[in-house]
Design a protein around this motif. Structure first.
Motif, PDB file in Angstrom:
ATOM      1  N   HIS A 139       9.942   5.732   2.803  1.00 33.33           N
ATOM      2  CA  HIS A 139       8.563   5.814   2.332  1.00 33.33           C
ATOM      3  C   HIS A 139       8.325   7.210   1.750  1.00 33.33           C
ATOM      4  O   HIS A 139       9.077   8.145   2.055  1.00 33.33           O
ATOM      5  CB  HIS A 139       7.614   5.508   3.479  1.00 33.33           C
ATOM      6  CG  HIS A 139       7.852   4.150   4.079  1.00 33.33           C
ATOM      7  ND1 HIS A 139       7.572   3.850   5.393  1.00 33.33           N
ATOM      8  CD2 HIS A 139       8.382   3.015   3.543  1.00 33.33           C
ATOM      9  CE1 HIS A 139       7.895   2.575   5.632  1.00 33.33           C
ATOM     10  NE2 HIS A 139       8.389   2.067   4.519  1.00 33.33           N
ATOM     11  N   PHE A 279      -1.214   8.930   5.104  1.00 35.41           N
ATOM     12  CA  PHE A 279      -0.405   7.957   4.378  1.00 35.41           C
ATOM     13  C   PHE A 279      -0.438   6.642   5.145  1.00 35.41           C
ATOM     14  O   PHE A 279      -0.179   6.628   6.356  1.00 35.41           O
ATOM     15  CB  PHE A 279       1.050   8.406   4.276  1.00 35.41           C
ATOM     16  CG  PHE A 279       1.281   9.623   3.433  1.00 35.41           C
ATOM     17  CD1 PHE A 279       1.634   9.511   2.098  1.00 35.41           C
ATOM     18  CD2 PHE A 279       1.160  10.895   3.975  1.00 35.41           C
ATOM     19  CE1 PHE A 279       1.868  10.633   1.316  1.00 35.41           C
ATOM     20  CE2 PHE A 279       1.381  12.027   3.213  1.00 35.41           C
ATOM     21  CZ  PHE A 279       1.737  11.899   1.875  1.00 35.41           C
ATOM     22  N   GLN A 280      -0.714   5.547   4.450  1.00 34.62           N
ATOM     23  CA  GLN A 280      -0.588   4.211   5.032  1.00 34.62           C
ATOM     24  C   GLN A 280       0.469   3.456   4.231  1.00 34.62           C
ATOM     25  O   GLN A 280       0.286   3.206   3.039  1.00 34.62           O
ATOM     26  CB  GLN A 280      -1.918   3.478   5.001  1.00 34.62           C
ATOM     27  CG  GLN A 280      -3.000   4.132   5.839  1.00 34.62           C
ATOM     28  CD  GLN A 280      -4.246   3.273   5.913  1.00 34.62           C
ATOM     29  OE1 GLN A 280      -4.282   2.250   6.612  1.00 34.62           O
ATOM     30  NE2 GLN A 280      -5.280   3.677   5.196  1.00 34.62           N
ATOM     31  N   ASN A 281       1.558   3.090   4.899  1.00 35.69           N
ATOM     32  CA  ASN A 281       2.703   2.464   4.247  1.00 35.69           C
ATOM     33  C   ASN A 281       2.792   0.990   4.631  1.00 35.69           C
ATOM     34  O   ASN A 281       2.855   0.660   5.819  1.00 35.69           O
ATOM     35  CB  ASN A 281       3.991   3.169   4.681  1.00 35.69           C
ATOM     36  CG  ASN A 281       3.945   4.676   4.487  1.00 35.69           C
ATOM     37  OD1 ASN A 281       4.017   5.163   3.376  1.00 35.69           O
ATOM     38  ND2 ASN A 281       3.803   5.413   5.596  1.00 35.69           N
ATOM     39  N   THR A 301       7.428  -1.282  -1.192  1.00 34.62           N
ATOM     40  CA  THR A 301       6.484  -0.535  -0.365  1.00 34.62           C
ATOM     41  C   THR A 301       5.287  -0.107  -1.194  1.00 34.62           C
ATOM     42  O   THR A 301       5.447   0.407  -2.313  1.00 34.62           O
ATOM     43  CB  THR A 301       7.140   0.724   0.243  1.00 34.62           C
ATOM     44  OG1 THR A 301       8.228   0.354   1.068  1.00 34.62           O
ATOM     45  CG2 THR A 301       6.137   1.500   1.090  1.00 34.62           C
ATOM     46  N   THR A 303       2.012   2.426  -0.733  1.00 34.62           N
ATOM     47  CA  THR A 303       1.495   3.502   0.114  1.00 34.62           C
ATOM     48  C   THR A 303       0.158   3.985  -0.431  1.00 34.62           C
ATOM     49  O   THR A 303       0.071   4.416  -1.593  1.00 34.62           O
ATOM     50  CB  THR A 303       2.481   4.683   0.179  1.00 34.62           C
ATOM     51  OG1 THR A 303       3.727   4.236   0.717  1.00 34.62           O
ATOM     52  CG2 THR A 303       1.932   5.799   1.054  1.00 34.62           C
ATOM     53  N   THR A 305      -2.806   6.808  -0.002  1.00 42.21           N
ATOM     54  CA  THR A 305      -2.913   8.165   0.528  1.00 42.21           C
ATOM     55  C   THR A 305      -4.358   8.648   0.452  1.00 42.21           C
ATOM     56  O   THR A 305      -5.048   8.409  -0.539  1.00 42.21           O
ATOM     57  CB  THR A 305      -2.019   9.126  -0.288  1.00 42.21           C
ATOM     58  OG1 THR A 305      -0.705   8.600  -0.372  1.00 42.21           O
ATOM     59  CG2 THR A 305      -1.961  10.496   0.367  1.00 42.21           C
ATOM     60  N   SER A 317      -1.852   6.735  -4.881  1.00 42.47           N
ATOM     61  CA  SER A 317      -1.076   5.635  -4.312  1.00 42.47           C
ATOM     62  C   SER A 317       0.355   5.701  -4.830  1.00 42.47           C
ATOM     63  O   SER A 317       0.611   6.270  -5.899  1.00 42.47           O
ATOM     64  CB  SER A 317      -1.701   4.283  -4.668  1.00 42.47           C
ATOM     65  OG  SER A 317      -1.692   4.095  -6.076  1.00 42.47           O
TER      66      SER A 317
END
Length: 381
Positions: A139, A279-281, A301, A303, A305, A317
């Motif tokens: 990530h 961060f969301q992955n 993926t 992500t 942010t 993102s």
């Protein structure tokens, strides 16, 4: 005759410690390949790089039966760069792992030293990079440490035995500082397996990570995002059916008062200091084993942010796609081909994080896009 006697004495000398143990194993792995990056500061880069699908390493591990169901266990594991012979992990002799402890089949194990945290032990295996793909599929900036950007020093770890498919554990890493909480770490995690199903979750928190050289996360080669607090949590699942495996995972990384990244340096906003970074992955991946010797895998993926500062909130993102094919030439040697693409979208922040950077690339792209391709050989011993 004298030479034969001398040779026999030397063999006896070096093998005697092994007989004193129930088991002592020397092992290792060499991963070496050719990388192409389409954009590094506006130019193309062709290079040899070491340790991508798995980090190049050698190590010693062993166990001694103490009686009563107890064993003394240890592991010393070194990381190195095949191209120049240099030590990995900031130049540490045993930078990957170094611990000793006690293990019981009934009660689990307690180990002391430099070790993996619970995110790596439990959650990472539900991601492509933490399972079958490695570095290039991490990530962005390996923000959640599922690819082992850092290990934790001064660590006490407990690992439970497996109970009806359930295993759990945790770590506490001392700061070794007069300020007890300055650069300490703690984590917990668990996994459940049932047939082809794997469920896992983990939580980690570090206070002032990389603030000192002697703390839980050192500042000589273990930096992730540096700030006053690092918090990582997430969950994932994978399922194997026949020759196929699919996985999904979610991780959430929060950094309070971030100043730098171990990958790209200063991340200060032009408008002022960041108060927090998140961060969301979201990842989905799959692998198909066409034959016992050949598999193909893919991952995607997304992500999101959050940049938070006194000037407001910004939401860049990241999207990443990865493909990999691997063929075993023997039980110990395989060749593989990988490709990874990253695109940065969303809000512009005025920092280096606006530009694409595939983990493992030579450096940051000059645009919002970057492609890295790799062909490599891996040998285990």
């Amino acid at each position: 005759m004298k030479k034969r006697i001398l040779a026999g004495l030397m063999v006896s000398t070096f093998t005697a410690p092994a007989f004193a143990q129930n088991s002592v194993t020397l092992y290792g792995l060499i991963d070496e390949g050719f990388d192409y990056t389409n954009n590094v500061a506006g130019g193309k880069v062709y290079e040899l790089q070491s340790g991508y699908a798995q980090g190049s390493r050698f190590g010693l591990k062993g166990a001694e039966d103490l009686g009563g169901g107890l064993k003394a266990v240890f592991q010393l594991e070194n990381g190195f760069n095949v191209n120049n012979g240099k030590l990995g992990q900031g130049g540490l002799m045993f930078g990957r792992q170094a611990y000793v402890g006690i293990s019981s089949s009934q009660w689990g194990s307690v180990t002391l030293g430099r070790q993996y945290d619970s995110v790596v032990d439990y959650l990472a295996q539900t991601t492509a990079n933490g399972n079958w793909a490695g570095y290039l599929f991490s990530h962005p900036y390996d923000n959640d440490n599922t690819d082992n950007s850092f290990r934790v020093n001064n660590t006490v770890k407990y690992t439970s035995p497996e109970i009806a498919g359930l295993q759990f554990g945790g770590t506490y890493s001392f700061s070794n500082d007069t300020n007890f909480a300055n650069n300490r770490q703690y984590s917990v995690g668990a996994q459940y397996t049932n047939g082809g199903l794997l469920l896992a979750a983990a939580y980690l928190q570090a206070n002032n990570p990389s603030a000192t050289a002697g703390g839980a996360i050192n500042n000589g080669g273990d930096e992730n995002f540096v700030g006053s607090k690092l918090r990582i949590f997430g969950a994932g699942a994978s399922y194997t059916f026949g020759s196929a495996n699919v996985g999904v995972s979610y991780t959430n990384t929060y950094v309070a008062n971030p100043t730098t990244s171990g990958y790209v340096g200063d991340i200060t906003l032009p408008t002022g200091t960041l108060s927090s970074l998140r961060f969301q992955n979201f990842e989905i991946d799959g692998k198909y084993q066409f034959t016992p010797a050949f598999y193909v895998g893919a991952m995607y993926t997304y992500t999101r942010t959050d940049f938070n500062s006194a000037a407001g909130k910004l939401n860049p993102s990241y999207e990443m796609v990865g493909l990999m094919a691997d063929y075993n030439l023997s039980k110990r040697t395989d060749v593989y081909l990988q490709g990874a693409y990253q695109h940065v979208g969303g809000d512009r922040t005025g920092t280096v994080l606006d530009f694409a950077f595939v983990p493992g690339a030579d450096n940051v792209s000059s645009t919002q896009n970057q492609v890295v391709a790799r062909v490599a050989i891996r040998h285990k011993f």
